[in-house]
Write a protein that holds these residues in place. Structure first.
Motif: not given
Length: 260
Positions: A4, A8, A246
């Motif tokens: 993640s 992100g 994210t």
């Protein structure tokens, strides 16, 4: 990149700058497809889903040649163009050339606004048809014609640039202002074609490019030899959804259902 925090960071850079490179990825279709699927479902089109191709003209499209390509966005013939596009050159043998270019479409539009506001307004209000008709049995067109420059309905900021000279069809205006539209289009084209507004680089195995197809135009220099490319499209909704998931807190995501 499959976690993640990595996704992100990637999507935050794309939202801010319009594109991002991922270095050190394994130069295989499998590794590339795996990363794209971590962002969102790969969009299926008349070319298939995840693509892996050479310049053999297996599809009747200029991307499947070794010719140079001027700056353009993909999918102007779809009602909703893909949100993200990914390109990964897996190999280039027995030749040279093929440098890639990127142009910030939002930056180009801002320059046009400064130079000629009437031209900007014409490209924002007059709709344009587009089509993909090269392959047998295929004639894809959007459900309705779209302007070159699209804006948010409520806040009026620029949201999308749709520009592809190879796929453009009829312009939806009267003959009285047709010349004016083409003059405006020529002014935008001059900005897009200005070397000062173009970022040139060489793709290579292990260097994946992902960019915002609603903002960034891409092009290519002619090349010799044989190149193998892979990549795919991610729908706009999935791109923005994964960006929020994210990069925002649950509270911020909840609030965005009201504020956008």
């Amino acid at each position: 990149m499959l976690e993640s925090s990595g996704l992100g960071d990637l999507l935050r850079k794309i939202r801010e700058y319009g594109f991002c490179f991922v270095d050190g990825i394994e130069p295989t279709p499998e590794a590339t497809e795996s990363l794209l699927q971590a962002v969102g479902p790969i969009r299926n089109t008349h070319y298939g889903g995840f693509y892996d191709f050479t310049s053999d003209l297996s599809s009747k499209d200029t991307a499947y040649t070794s010719e140079s390509l001027e700056p353009h966005t993909d999918n102007t013939y779809f009602t909703e163009s893909a949100g993200l596009q990914a390109l990964h050159m897996l190999s280039h043998t027995d030749g040279s050339g093929g440098e890639s270019s990127l142009v910030d479409g939002f930056g180009a539009a801002a320059k046009l606004f400064e130079q000629d506001r009437r031209a900007y307004r014409l490209l924002s209000t007059i709709t344009v048809n587009a089509h993909a008709s090269g392959n047998d049995g295929i004639s894809i067109q959007p459900s309705e014609p779209m302007p070159v420059l699209s804006h948010d309905t409520h806040y009026s900021h620029l949201t999308q640039v749709r520009w592809n000279n190879a796929d453009r069809a009829g312009v939806g205006c009267s003959h009285r202002i047709m010349d004016d539209w083409y003059d405006a289009a020529a002014k935008l084209d001059a900005i897009l074609s200005d070397p000062q507004n173009q970022y040139w680089f060489q793709l290579k195995p292990g260097k994946l490019l992902i960019f915002d197809n609603w903002r960034v135009l891409h092009g290519r220099a002619a090349f010799t030899g044989k190149r193998r490319m892979c990549g795919g499209y991610i729908p706009r909704d999935d791109f923005i959804s994964k960006f929020k998931a994210t990069n925002m807190s649950p509270e911020e995501i909840s609030a965005s259902t009201v504020t956008g």
